[in-house]
Design a protein around this motif. Structure first.
Motif, PDB file in Angstrom:
ATOM      1  N   PRO A 175       0.972  -1.121  -0.014  1.00 40.68           N
ATOM      2  CA  PRO A 175      -0.157  -0.184  -0.043  1.00 40.68           C
ATOM      3  C   PRO A 175       1.083   1.240   0.112  1.00 40.68           C
ATOM      4  O   PRO A 175       1.919   1.459   0.603  1.00 40.68           O
ATOM      5  CB  PRO A 175      -0.766  -0.150   1.336  1.00 40.68           C
ATOM      6  CG  PRO A 175      -0.672  -1.635   1.595  1.00 40.68           C
ATOM      7  CD  PRO A 175       0.493  -1.941   1.352  1.00 40.68           C
ATOM      8  N   GLY A 198       0.519  -5.480   4.161  1.00 44.54           N
ATOM      9  CA  GLY A 198       1.313  -4.554   3.184  1.00 44.54           C
ATOM     10  C   GLY A 198       2.744  -4.683   3.756  1.00 44.54           C
ATOM     11  O   GLY A 198       3.779  -4.653   3.153  1.00 44.54           O
ATOM     12  N   THR A 245       3.630   3.072   3.019  1.00 47.30           N
ATOM     13  CA  THR A 245       4.113   1.720   3.759  1.00 47.30           C
ATOM     14  C   THR A 245       5.554   2.318   4.155  1.00 47.30           C
ATOM     15  O   THR A 245       6.344   2.487   3.387  1.00 47.30           O
ATOM     16  CB  THR A 245       4.208   0.348   3.091  1.00 47.30           C
ATOM     17  OG1 THR A 245       2.632   0.049   2.803  1.00 47.30           O
ATOM     18  CG2 THR A 245       4.552  -0.656   4.036  1.00 47.30           C
TER      19      THR A 245
END
Length: 349
Positions: free
Chosen positions: A49, A247, A52
């Motif tokens: 994502p 993520g 991150t």
């Protein structure tokens, strides 16, 4: 015995200058990658994502240096925040406080983390073909000829690190234990100073710090080398909370892939390490720098736990027998095979 485990978790932090030509200052003086995601289309990268941040603990700038030399520190599809530590014990403290997602350690801190019920595990491992550790004498100290000669002597190590692990295994080979010596517990980067200052008769050193010490102290000598498999192995560890975040897990997969490619590149370009790291960073003379590169050898990743399991269990048993951990531990849970397929694919074996 409980006091010893606590000691490992609350070891003092040390600050070292970071190698980060393209980095900006981040929280607590950490280094944060400022590169942006471009031309990075791996499946792992696509699952990361935006925004991150991967918080990485390293020692002697090892991970960032390897990635930088191999040009694998470019175009991260996430931010990398590095924090520098001297030895595994202070890094375990940072994990305990929730300040890190992944970090670089060796075999011994894994054992202490498990004994302290920390929720971390090794997720990638690599080993060198040579040995970089040695038992070395203080300048002018020539009476110690072997591990057996340590009886009654002061030996400089950093407790809870691979230095102590190498010492324990060496002492056992001579029928000795920690009770037969006087351990001098100091940070690994201060072993040379302790030997030079006369506060220790011998110590465990690791390359390239070993060669830098010998170069500056020609009357010191290497006594012997430990031969255990564990001291040749390095690990990337991760917290269970980092692995449970999809993520962050994807960012970790990308980071491992970069490390594998970086080590492959450096294996193919040994002169780059010799000139940039051993000569440039540590000030070794060309001949000694080339010798260190030959002795340490090339590093290659392996699936976990692999052949390391038996050696790791033996080391844990030594710590338990020495009273350094409160009870027997079975080391299998220290290794998480989550990224084994990635390692096999990228390693090419």
């Amino acid at each position: 015995m409980k006091r010893r485990v606590s000691l490992v978790i609350v070891g003092a932090l040390a600050s070292v200058t970071f190698l980060a030509a393209t980095a900006t200052s981040g929280p607590s003086g950490a280094s944060v990658s400022s590169t942006k995601a471009t031309r990075h289309t791996s499946r792992e990268a696509q699952a990361i994502p935006p925004g991150t941040v991967l918080r990485v603990g390293e020692q002697l700038k090892n991970l960032s240096t390897v990635l930088s030399l191999a040009h694998q520190d470019q175009n991260f599809p996430y931010q990398v925040q590095y924090s520098e530590f001297v030895g595994g014990p202070p890094m375990l403290q940072a994990f305990e406080g929730g300040a890190l997602d992944v970090g670089f350690i060796q075999s011994t801190p894994l054992i202490f983390a498990q004994a302290a019920n920390q929720h971390i595990a090794a997720i990638a491992g690599w080993a060198s073909s040579g040995s970089s550790y040695a038992l070395v004498s203080a300048p002018g100290q020539h009476s110690i000829k072997s591990w057996a000669g340590l009886k009654g002597k002061r030996v400089a190590i950093q407790e809870g690190t691979a230095l102590e692990g190498a010492l324990l295994e060496g002492l056992k080979s001579a029928g000795l234990s920690l009770k037969d010596i006087t351990p001098v517990n100091i940070p690994a980067t201060q072993v040379a100073a302790a030997l030079q200052g006369g506060s220790a008769d011998a110590g465990i050193e690791v390359e390239p710090l070993l060669s830098a010490y010998l170069q500056a102290n020609p009357t010191a000598q290497v006594i012997t080398h430990p031969a255990a498999l564990t001291e040749k192995s390095d690990f990337l560890i991760a917290s269970s909370s980092a692995l449970s975040n999809k993520g962050t897990q994807a960012a970790i997969a990308d980071y491992i892939s970069r490390l594998i490619k970086a080590y492959q590149y450096l294996t193919a370009h040994p002169q780059l390490v010799i000139q940039t790291v051993y000569e440039g960073q540590y000030g070794l003379k060309p001949a000694r720098a080339a010798y260190v590169a030959k002795v340490v050898g090339a590093s290659k990743f392996f699936t976990l736990p692999g052949a390391i399991l038996g050696a790791q269990q033996n080391l844990a048993n030594l710590y338990q027998a020495a009273g350094a951990i409160p009870s027997h531990v079975t080391v299998t849970p220290e290794f998480n095979p989550l990224f084994n397929s990635l390692v096999t694919k990228d390693q090419g074996s």
